[in-house]
Enzyme design. Structure first.
Site, PDB file in Angstrom:
ATOM      1  N   CYS A   1       0.942  -1.318  -0.013  1.00  0.00           N
ATOM      2  CA  CYS A   1      -0.039   0.064  -0.016  1.00  0.00           C
ATOM      3  C   CYS A   1       0.907   1.222  -0.050  1.00  0.00           C
ATOM      4  O   CYS A   1       0.425   2.181  -0.267  1.00  0.00           O
ATOM      5  CB  CYS A   1      -0.904  -0.106   1.260  1.00  0.00           C
ATOM      6  SG  CYS A   1      -1.946  -1.479   1.150  1.00  0.00           S
TER       7      CYS A   1
ATOM      8  N   SER B   1     -14.912   4.666 -10.958  1.00  0.00           N
ATOM      9  CA  SER B   1     -15.825   3.764 -11.288  1.00  0.00           C
ATOM     10  C   SER B   1     -16.836   3.356  -9.919  1.00  0.00           C
ATOM     11  O   SER B   1     -17.886   2.944  -9.966  1.00  0.00           O
ATOM     12  CB  SER B   1     -15.541   2.582 -11.821  1.00  0.00           C
ATOM     13  OG  SER B   1     -14.579   1.793 -11.104  1.00  0.00           O
TER      14      SER B   1
ATOM     15  N   HIS C   1      -9.205   1.668  -3.843  1.00  0.00           N
ATOM     16  CA  HIS C   1      -8.065   1.261  -3.148  1.00  0.00           C
ATOM     17  C   HIS C   1      -6.981   0.543  -4.232  1.00  0.00           C
ATOM     18  O   HIS C   1      -6.767  -0.503  -4.246  1.00  0.00           O
ATOM     19  CB  HIS C   1      -7.793   0.441  -1.909  1.00  0.00           C
ATOM     20  CG  HIS C   1      -6.771   0.471  -1.131  1.00  0.00           C
ATOM     21  ND1 HIS C   1      -5.478   1.087  -1.547  1.00  0.00           N
ATOM     22  CD2 HIS C   1      -6.105  -0.399  -0.211  1.00  0.00           C
ATOM     23  CE1 HIS C   1      -4.659   0.634  -0.669  1.00  0.00           C
ATOM     24  NE2 HIS C   1      -5.032  -0.345  -0.021  1.00  0.00           N
TER      25      HIS C   1
ATOM     26  N   CYS D   1      -0.412   2.844   5.584  1.00  0.00           N
ATOM     27  CA  CYS D   1       0.022   1.687   6.370  1.00  0.00           C
ATOM     28  C   CYS D   1       0.145   0.546   5.501  1.00  0.00           C
ATOM     29  O   CYS D   1      -0.926   0.174   4.770  1.00  0.00           O
ATOM     30  CB  CYS D   1      -0.809   1.480   7.606  1.00  0.00           C
ATOM     31  SG  CYS D   1       0.245   0.142   8.633  1.00  0.00           S
TER      32      CYS D   1
END
Length: 373
Positions: A89, A198, A329, A359
Site C-alpha cells: 500500500c 468507477s 484502493h 500503512c
C-alpha cells in the site's frame, strides 16, 4: 535552502477490479500519466534525472519490463528509467519520498514518481498466500475496532460519510483537475471516454450497509461496505529542486516538509499511523491544529476512526473528498491518489499544510507532510 517541491500531480480514474481499466495494460496507464505531466509542464524528457515507480507485488518479475515499455511509450531515454519499488500500500508514497530524498541530497533535480496497480490483470495470481496477507489486515482491523470500542454502527456511519463526501466532491467537479480522462477501446471496438472513478455510481444508505455480511464471524464488524475496494489505477507526480524549478520558470505548488517512516506491531498494524503522525508533526515543527487536510488511508473504517480518537484531529479535515472506501484502493497507486487529491483540495480551499498517512500489511507506516507555496 535546497528544497524538494511538487510541480504537478495527476492520476487516472480508479477502476473496479475487472472493470473499465481491465483491458488497459499497466505500462500504458503509466505512459498516459507520465506523458501528461511532461507535456502539460513542457518538460524535455532529456532533462529527467530519473523515474521511480511503485508497483504491485502481484506484478513481480514483470515489473522491470513494464517500466521499460512505459518509458519507451513516453519517450523517456532508457538511462533515465530508474528505481522500481514494491511496498504494497505504501509503494507510490515511498516512490515520492525517495524522489524527494534524491532531490534534497543533490543527486537529482527532476524526478517523476509514479505508482500503478493492475489487480484485474493479475486476478489469477491472487492465490492463497495473497489472500492470507489480506486476511491479516482484516483481522487487525477487527482487533483495533474492539480495542478502541468502535461499534459496527459507528464503522458503517463513517463509511457512509466517506461515500457522501466523495459524491459531493464529484458533483462539484473537485476531482476534475486531478483525474486524467482516458479514451478506452471496448470489446465491441467502440471508444469511450472515462473520467470518473468507477466506484462512485451507487449511493448507499446506513440500512444498506447494515445488511452486508462481515468477512469473518457472525458478530464481526468489518465487511466490504466499510472497507477500501482493491482497484486498478495509476498516478504520477513531478518533483524538482526549488532551484531548478526557478531556473526553468516553473512555479512550485508544494514543498515536502517531512517524510516519516516507522514500524509497528503487525497484529495491530494500523496503530503506527498514530505514532507516525505525532513524529512527523514534531519533525516538521508544527502542531496538529495547523494541518488543513488529513488524508489517512481508509483500508478499513476502523483505521481513520482510531486515528481520530488518539490524535484529536478535526474530523471535518479528514478525507474531505472521501477515501478508499468510496473511491477505491488501487494498492500500489494509492499513495499518489491520496497526494494528488490532497494537494488539489489544498489549492481549492487555499490551505497551507497537508498530512497523509499509509500503512502496509507488515506494519510499516509512511507519513508525509506538505506545505502549499
Amino acid at each position: 535552502m535546497r528544497e524538494a517541491v511538487i510541480i504537478d500531480a495527476i492520476r487516472t480514474p480508479i477502476g473496479k477490479r475487472n472493470g473499465f481499466l481491465s483491458g488497459m495494460r499497466p505500462d500504458f496507464m503509466l505512459a498516459e500519466v507520465m506523458s501528461n505531466l511532461i507535456i502539460k509542464n513542457e518538460i524535455s524528457v532529456e532533462l529527467l534525472d530519473e523515474i521511480i515507480i511503485g508497483h504491485s507485488p502481484l506484478i513481480g518479475e514483470a515489473a522491470s519490463e513494464m517500466v521499460k515499455l512505459a518509458g519507451i511509450s513516453t519517450g523517456i531515454p532508457m538511462h533515465n528509467l530508474g528505481a522500481i519499488i514494491s511496498r504494497q500500500c505504501r509503494s507510490s508514497q515511498q516512490a515520492v519520498n525517495l524522489a524527494a530524498q534524491a532531490i534534497l541530497s543533490g543527486d537529482h533535480d527532476i524526478v517523476i514518481a509514479t505508482g500503478v496497480e493492475f489487480v484485474s490483470g493479475f486476478s489469477k495470481l491472487l492465490n492463497k498466500n495473497v489472500w492470507k496477507e489480506i486476511n491479516k489486515q482484516r483481522v487487525a482491523a477487527e482487533r483495533i475496532a474492539d480495542i478502541w470500542g468502535i461499534s459496527r454502527k459507528h464503522l458503517d456511519q463513517y463509511a457512509l460519510n466517506s461515500r457522501q463526501r466523495a459524491f459531493q466532491a464529484k458533483k462539484e467537479g473537485r476531482f476534475e483537475k486531478e483525474i486524467l480522462p482516458l479514451d478506452l477501446i471496448q470489446p465491441n471496438g467502440k471508444t469511450i471516454e472515462v473520467k470518473h472513478d468507477s466506484h462512485l455510481t451507487k449511493e448507499y444508505s446506513i440500512e444498506d450497509l447494515s445488511l452486508i455480511q462481515p468477512f469473518f464471524q457472525e458478530n464481526g464488524k468489518i465487511h466490504i461496505g466499510n472497507s477500501g475496494k482493491i482497484s486498478d489505477g495509476a498516478g504520477a507526480v513531478l518533483l524538482m529542486s526549488n532551484t531548478r524549478a526557478e531556473e526553468m520558470g516553473l512555479r512550485p505548488r508544494f514543498r515536502i516538509l517531512n517524510r516519516t517512516v516507522l514500524g509497528t506491531d503487525p497484529s495491530i498494524l494500523y496503530t503506527g499511523l498514530i505514532k507516525g503522525t505525532n513524529e512527523a508533526l514534531v519533525n516538521a515543527g508544527i502542531n496538529i491544529d495547523q494541518i488543513d487536510i488529513f488524508e489517512i488511508n481508509e483500508d478499513y473504517a476502523s483505521v481513520p476512526l482510531i486515528w481520530l480518537q488518539e490524535t484529536k484531529a478535526d474530523p471535518s479535515k479528514l478525507n474531505p473528498n472521501g477515501g478508499a472506501i468510496a473511491l477505491g484502493h488501487p494498492v500500489a497507486a494509492t499513495g499518489i491518489r491520496m497526494l494528488s487529491t490532497m494537494i488539489h483540495e489544498l489549492d481549492r480551499i487555499s490551505g497551507r499544510y497537508g498530512l497523509m498517512g499509509v500503512c502496509e500489511v507488515n506494519g510499516i507506516v509512511n507519513v508525509t507532510i506538505v506545505e502549499r507555496i
